[in-house]
Scaffold this motif. Structure first.
Motif, PDB file in Angstrom:
ATOM      1  N   ILE A 181      -9.033 -45.645   0.093  1.00  0.00           N
ATOM      2  CA  ILE A 181      -8.593 -45.041   1.343  1.00  0.00           C
ATOM      3  C   ILE A 181      -7.222 -44.411   1.102  1.00  0.00           C
ATOM      4  CG2 ILE A 181      -7.931 -45.516   3.728  1.00  0.00           C
ATOM      5  CD1 ILE A 181      -9.866 -47.855   3.664  1.00  0.00           C
ATOM      6  N   HIS A 182      -7.111 -43.146   1.390  1.00  0.00           N
ATOM      7  CA  HIS A 182      -5.850 -42.424   1.191  1.00  0.00           C
ATOM      8  C   HIS A 182      -5.187 -42.246   2.537  1.00  0.00           C
ATOM      9  CE1 HIS A 182      -6.983 -41.530  -2.939  1.00  0.00           C
ATOM     10  NE2 HIS A 182      -8.197 -41.253  -2.494  1.00  0.00           N
ATOM     11  N   GLY A 183      -3.870 -42.402   2.569  1.00  0.00           N
ATOM     12  CA  GLY A 183      -3.136 -42.206   3.820  1.00  0.00           C
ATOM     13  C   GLY A 183      -1.677 -42.544   3.645  1.00  0.00           C
ATOM     14  N   ARG A 184      -0.980 -42.620   4.801  1.00  0.00           N
ATOM     15  CA  ARG A 184       0.440 -42.917   4.774  1.00  0.00           C
ATOM     16  C   ARG A 184       0.667 -44.200   5.559  1.00  0.00           C
ATOM     17  NH1 ARG A 184       3.401 -38.193   7.573  1.00  0.00           N
ATOM     18  NH2 ARG A 184       1.923 -38.788   9.172  1.00  0.00           N
ATOM     19  N   ILE A 185       1.742 -44.912   5.189  1.00  0.00           N
ATOM     20  CA  ILE A 185       2.158 -46.085   5.939  1.00  0.00           C
ATOM     21  C   ILE A 185       3.235 -45.629   6.913  1.00  0.00           C
ATOM     22  CG2 ILE A 185       3.275 -48.334   5.819  1.00  0.00           C
ATOM     23  CD1 ILE A 185       2.093 -48.636   3.030  1.00  0.00           C
ATOM     24  N   ILE A 186       3.005 -45.919   8.174  1.00  0.00           N
ATOM     25  CA  ILE A 186       3.954 -45.522   9.208  1.00  0.00           C
ATOM     26  C   ILE A 186       4.523 -46.784   9.824  1.00  0.00           C
ATOM     27  CG2 ILE A 186       4.207 -44.346  11.418  1.00  0.00           C
ATOM     28  CD1 ILE A 186       1.822 -42.615  10.611  1.00  0.00           C
ATOM     29  N   ASP A 187       5.853 -46.891   9.832  1.00  0.00           N
ATOM     30  CA  ASP A 187       6.499 -48.053  10.444  1.00  0.00           C
ATOM     31  C   ASP A 187       6.324 -47.972  11.947  1.00  0.00           C
ATOM     32  OD1 ASP A 187       7.363 -49.135   8.059  1.00  0.00           O
ATOM     33  OD2 ASP A 187       9.210 -47.937   8.062  1.00  0.00           O
TER      34      ASP A 187
END
Length: 113
Positions: free
Chosen positions: A106-112
């Protein structure tokens, strides 16, 4: 990969299952003990009161054991509601896996948050 014997299976809802026998018995025991505790309290209060209040407490102390036993023997229903199927996607409606999806990354970004 699909098997040749795949058929549309009905998925049952767990929430429509009846209460277990041990849970039902536990609730009945707690209700019995609570009722008998109230009976003991009524008996004690009858010793320290006068007039009609005393006789009310005496009457409750006499009647409550019958009520406690009847409630303790009142077994809940052993069968739940009709088991209802859960909406689901049958295997035939699922898209076929593509070769590039094999690694299942799974590709994506970590968002706080």
């Amino acid at each position: 990969m699909r098997h040749s014997d795949d058929r549309e299976h009905v998925v049952q809802s767990v929430t429509s299952a009846p209460t277990s026998g041990s849970d039902d018995q536990g609730h009945r025991v707690k209700r019995y003990l609570l009722t008998m505790g109230i009976r003991v309290l009524c008996g004690a209060l009858a010793l320290f009161t006068d007039g009609w209040v005393r006789w009310t407490f005496v009457a409750l102390a006499v009647i409550l054991p019958y009520v406690a036993v009847v409630m303790a023997n009142a077994v809940g229903p052993r069968f739940g509601d009709d088991v209802a199927p859960v909406d689901h996607v049958p295997p035939a409606a699922l898209p076929e896996a593509r070769a590039e999806d094999e690694d299942r990354t799974i590709h994506g970004r970590i968002i706080d948050g």
